[in-house]
Design an enzyme around this catalytic site. Structure first.
Site, short mmCIF file in Angstrom:
data_model
loop_
_atom_site.label_atom_id
_atom_site.label_comp_id
_atom_site.label_asym_id
_atom_site.label_seq_id
_atom_site.Cartn_x
_atom_site.Cartn_y
_atom_site.Cartn_z
N ASP A 37 83.26 25.61 116.98
CA ASP A 37 84.06 25.93 117.97
C ASP A 37 85.01 24.65 117.29
OD1 ASP A 37 84.53 27.43 120.38
OD2 ASP A 37 86.20 26.11 119.53
N PRO A 93 93.70 35.93 123.73
CA PRO A 93 94.67 36.56 124.98
C PRO A 93 95.96 37.15 124.94
CG PRO A 93 95.22 34.38 124.09
CD PRO A 93 93.69 34.90 122.91
N PHE A 226 88.03 51.92 131.04
CA PHE A 226 87.62 53.51 131.64
C PHE A 226 87.28 52.28 133.59
CE2 PHE A 226 87.09 57.60 130.91
CZ PHE A 226 87.52 57.71 129.78
N CYS A 276 89.37 39.21 130.76
CA CYS A 276 89.65 40.81 129.98
C CYS A 276 90.40 42.23 130.35
CB CYS A 276 88.50 41.00 129.58
SG CYS A 276 86.95 39.53 128.45
N ARG A 346 90.02 32.43 134.75
CA ARG A 346 90.85 32.61 134.34
C ARG A 346 91.22 34.61 134.87
NH1 ARG A 346 88.28 33.08 128.29
NH2 ARG A 346 86.52 33.03 129.45
N ARG A 434 86.54 40.61 149.69
CA ARG A 434 85.34 40.77 149.36
C ARG A 434 84.74 42.04 149.95
NH1 ARG A 434 85.77 40.69 143.49
NH2 ARG A 434 86.80 39.33 143.07
P1 NAD Z 1 86.58 31.60 125.43
O1 NAD Z 1 88.02 31.38 125.33
O2 NAD Z 1 85.44 31.13 126.48
O3 NAD Z 1 86.04 31.25 123.55
C1 NAD Z 1 86.86 30.96 122.33
C2 NAD Z 1 86.61 30.26 121.77
O4 NAD Z 1 86.76 30.24 120.20
C3 NAD Z 1 86.85 28.55 122.06
O5 NAD Z 1 86.42 27.64 122.89
C4 NAD Z 1 87.87 27.54 121.22
O6 NAD Z 1 87.88 26.73 121.49
C5 NAD Z 1 87.07 28.83 119.37
N1 NAD Z 1 88.66 29.38 118.92
C6 NAD Z 1 89.72 29.15 118.69
N2 NAD Z 1 90.23 29.24 117.89
C7 NAD Z 1 88.98 29.13 116.99
C8 NAD Z 1 88.64 28.96 115.37
N3 NAD Z 1 90.52 28.93 114.76
N4 NAD Z 1 88.19 28.14 114.94
C9 NAD Z 1 86.93 28.21 115.87
N5 NAD Z 1 86.80 28.26 117.27
C10 NAD Z 1 88.19 29.30 117.30
O7 NAD Z 1 86.70 32.85 125.45
P2 NAD Z 1 85.66 34.20 126.06
O8 NAD Z 1 85.48 34.53 126.87
O9 NAD Z 1 84.44 33.96 124.96
O10 NAD Z 1 85.68 35.83 124.32
C11 NAD Z 1 85.79 35.32 123.51
C12 NAD Z 1 86.60 36.88 122.83
O11 NAD Z 1 85.57 38.20 123.35
C13 NAD Z 1 88.21 36.93 123.31
O12 NAD Z 1 87.80 38.30 122.15
C14 NAD Z 1 86.88 38.48 124.43
O13 NAD Z 1 88.37 39.45 124.60
C15 NAD Z 1 85.57 38.65 123.86
N6 NAD Z 1 84.94 39.07 124.90
C16 NAD Z 1 85.29 38.87 126.34
C17 NAD Z 1 83.95 39.03 127.08
C18 NAD Z 1 84.12 37.47 128.71
O14 NAD Z 1 82.93 38.17 129.60
N7 NAD Z 1 84.88 36.45 128.33
C19 NAD Z 1 82.64 39.47 127.23
C20 NAD Z 1 83.25 40.99 125.85
C21 NAD Z 1 84.33 40.05 125.35
C1 UGA Z 2 84.11 43.10 131.89
C2 UGA Z 2 83.21 44.01 131.62
O1 UGA Z 2 82.24 44.37 132.82
C3 UGA Z 2 82.56 43.88 130.27
O2 UGA Z 2 81.20 44.82 130.14
C4 UGA Z 2 83.46 43.54 129.27
O3 UGA Z 2 82.66 43.05 128.31
C5 UGA Z 2 83.89 42.69 130.24
O4 UGA Z 2 84.97 43.34 130.84
C6 UGA Z 2 85.04 41.53 128.82
O5 UGA Z 2 85.35 42.97 128.12
O6 UGA Z 2 85.41 40.66 129.01
P1 UGA Z 2 83.78 40.83 133.07
O7 UGA Z 2 85.02 40.54 133.22
O8 UGA Z 2 82.88 38.65 133.24
O9 UGA Z 2 83.24 41.41 132.53
O10 UGA Z 2 83.07 40.84 134.69
P2 UGA Z 2 82.58 42.95 135.69
O11 UGA Z 2 81.73 42.08 136.58
O12 UGA Z 2 83.74 43.51 135.20
O13 UGA Z 2 84.29 42.21 136.71
C7 UGA Z 2 85.49 41.86 136.91
C8 UGA Z 2 86.69 41.74 137.59
O14 UGA Z 2 86.68 43.16 138.27
C9 UGA Z 2 85.89 40.97 138.82
O15 UGA Z 2 87.04 40.31 139.67
C10 UGA Z 2 85.42 41.74 139.61
O16 UGA Z 2 85.25 40.86 141.12
C11 UGA Z 2 86.27 43.25 140.05
N1 UGA Z 2 84.98 43.98 140.65
C12 UGA Z 2 84.21 44.63 140.21
C13 UGA Z 2 85.96 44.68 141.86
O17 UGA Z 2 86.81 44.44 142.09
N2 UGA Z 2 85.74 45.74 142.01
C14 UGA Z 2 83.87 46.52 141.44
O18 UGA Z 2 83.18 47.50 142.04
C15 UGA Z 2 83.28 45.45 140.24
#
Ligand code: NAD
Ligand code: UGA
Length: 460
Positions: A37, A93, A226, A276, A346, A434
């Site tokens: 990272d 982002p 969805f 997300c 976030r 909630r």
């Molecule tokens: P995050 O911000 O928690 O982590 C991303 C990391 O990447 C940070 O620590 C940052 O410092 C690092 N980074 C940025 N630019 C870099 C570079 N050039 N080289 C090395 N490191 C670098 O983000 P996240 O929540 O882990 O999400 C990452 C991706 O996964 C996003 O595209 C998000 O949409 C996707 N995603 C997130 C979730 C979730 O629940 N958070 C679930 C599924 C998919």
């Molecule tokens: C969501 C998806 O559920 C994951 O499958 C996906 O990988 C992820 O986004 C992503 O791409 O980052 P996440 O955002 O971590 O995961 O959490 P969720 O459980 O989906 O909740 C999202 C928001 O919806 C929360 O604020 C939660 O409180 C709210 N929520 C969830 C409701 O208001 N009602 C529900 O019935 C379910």
């Protein structure tokens, strides 16, 4: 025999990169897994027991594999050169500037990563998109990666991550499905099979599905759209319930028992949050606009509009109930994380609620068992004295006119609300964003109770 059969690297050690690689390392002991990272502080934290990401069960998995076959480093070029498979899990982002600002994803981190990979590589590699990206990003990345003059070939796969925060370890250990998108060329299929073999260490084969790259990228955006759509649907119905004295919980149960609809993700709330849903829907909207699909764009955009409306509506209910003014009133917010079991704030609906109440000149007391560090940073620009932070919910509500539950933390279900009532100003209000509390019991204690999508219970 060499110590490891395969060397995997993940660029980006955040909420996805860290937990995903920890689980891969645990399930594939013959793979050497490295996480890098640009944020040195994050990497340092991964080496301690105070991990940079809070997820139930994560520390146990990390402790099991750290130093065995899971390593954390800031030496990105060295790690790239060594790896055969590179996962990219950097943040994507929403763009805040220029063309597509407010909708399109900001791909600068992802493109920087691609350029770093080219510079540091001396051999062929498989590059796996784990970040959520707009459809056809893999194509752009391939152009950057394969325009090198070193004679190196990069095969790009799309392997979107479906984990949810708060249940990441469970989701990773037992996923509904793993999706691997590849080109349908011999090189694409060979790369796809390498990744499938890694997951096959613990995921049943029938749950590992393959597709072309574009389908995989779009499936991720569409899945999130969805899921969010279901929440906006039930939240829109909650507004109608409040007008008609229907009860949204009863409606939700009746809808969800239709097996064609299903009962999950129909929980009413103050609005969805997280890093997300909003970003990915706006990403989808931008994509549709780019292809001239205006109607499709507006359809998906409305999911975000209803979410904004739901948050606004919640604050309006609070202000109206409290005699149209909250100026100078102490209001405790129980929960600041966007959902339970995470410290992540976030896009948390709590942020909008807090900001609106501060604008109305209330004194907001933020309480949360895990998210106060993030909450302090999020609200650092609030006027002095307008926002206080108090981890102990009993101290947070002391002297308050109202409390609002904004995160469904389990601990809020079993607090001593009678003691809280006694320490609050009267009339005392509860706004349950909630619907996790026992509204009848709270009313009996003396509270005026305002759930979402159910009739309010008032003593006046
Ligand atoms: P995050 O911000 O928690 O982590 C991303 C990391 O990447 C940070 O620590 C940052 O410092 C690092 N980074 C940025 N630019 C870099 C570079 N050039 N080289 C090395 N490191 C670098 O983000 P996240 O929540 O882990 O999400 C990452 C991706 O996964 C996003 O595209 C998000 O949409 C996707 N995603 C997130 C979730 C979730 O629940 N958070 C679930 C599924 C998919
Ligand atoms: C969501 C998806 O559920 C994951 O499958 C996906 O990988 C992820 O986004 C992503 O791409 O980052 P996440 O955002 O971590 O995961 O959490 P969720 O459980 O989906 O909740 C999202 C928001 O919806 C929360 O604020 C939660 O409180 C709210 N929520 C969830 C409701 O208001 N009602 C529900 O019935 C379910």
């Amino acid at each position: 025999m060499p110590q490891f059969d395969k060397r995997l690297l993940c660029i980006g050690g955040g909420h996805v990169g860290g937990p995903t690689m920890a689980v891969i390392a645990a399930r594939c002991p013959r793979c050497e897994v490295t996480v890098v990272d640009v944020n040195a502080e994050r990497i340092q934290a991964w080496k301690t027991d105070n991990l940079p990401v809070y997820e139930p069960g994560l520390l146990e998995v990390v402790k099991q594999v750290r130093g065995r076959n899971l390593f954390f480093s800031t030496d990105i070029p060295a790690a790239i050169d060594k790896a055969e498979v590179i996962f990219v899990s950097v943040n994507t982002p929403t763009k805040t500037f220029g063309e597509g600002a407010g909708k399109a994803p900001d791909l600068q981190y992802w493109e920087k990563t691609a350029r770093t990979i080219v510079e540091a590589s001396r051999g062929n590699k498989i590059v796996v998109e784990k970040s959520t990206l707009p459809v056809r990003t893999a194509h752009a990345m391939e152009r950057i990666l394969n325009s090198n003059n070193k004679g190196i070939h990069f095969e790009v796969l799309s392997n979107p991550e479906f984990l949810s925060e708060g249940t990441a370890i469970r989701d990773l250990q037992s996923p509904d499905r793993v999706l691997v998108g590849s080109h349908q060329t011999p090189a694409g299929i060979a790369a796809r099979d390498v990744l499938v073999e890694i997951y096959a260490h613990w995921v049943p084969r029938e749950r590992i599905i393959t597709s072309n790259v574009w389908s995989a990228e779009l499936s991720k955006l569409a899945s999130n759209a969805f899921l969010a759509q279901r929440i906006s649907s039930i939240n829109s119905i909650s507004a109608l319930c409040e007008k008609t004295t229907a009860d949204v919980a009863e409606v939700s149960r009746a809808i969800g028992m239709d097996t064609r609809i299903g009962n999950r993700f129909l929980e009413v709330s103050v609005g969805f949050g997280g890093s997300c849903f909003k970003k990915d829907i706006l990403n989808l909207v931008y994509l549709c606009e780019n292809y001239g699909l205006e109607e499709v764009a507006r359809y998906w955009e409305s999911v975000v509009f209803i979410n904004e409306y739901q948050k606004r509506r919640f604050v309006q209910t609070m202000i109206r109930a409290m005699f149209d003014t909250v100026a100078g009133k102490r209001i405790a917010l129980l929960g600041f994380a966007f959902k339970k079991d995470t410290a992540d704030t976030r896009e948390s609906p709590a942020l909008m609620v807090a900001r609106r109440l501060i604008e109305e000149r209330a004194v907001v007391v933020v309480s949360d068992p895990r998210a106060l560090t993030n909450a302090r940073a999020d609200l650092s620009d609030a006027p002095v004295g307008r926002v206080l932070f108090e981890e102990d919910p009993y101290l947070a509500v002391r002297g308050a006119h109202a409390l609002a539950v904004l995160t469904e933390w389990d601990l809020y279900r079993s607090l001593d609300y009678r003691a809280m009532f006694d320490s609050m100003e009267k009339p005392a209000f509860i706004f349950d964003g909630r619907n996790i509390l026992d509204h009848q019991a709270l009313y009996a204690i003396g509270f005026n109770v305002f759930p979402v999508g159910k009739p309010a219970r008032k003593h006046f």
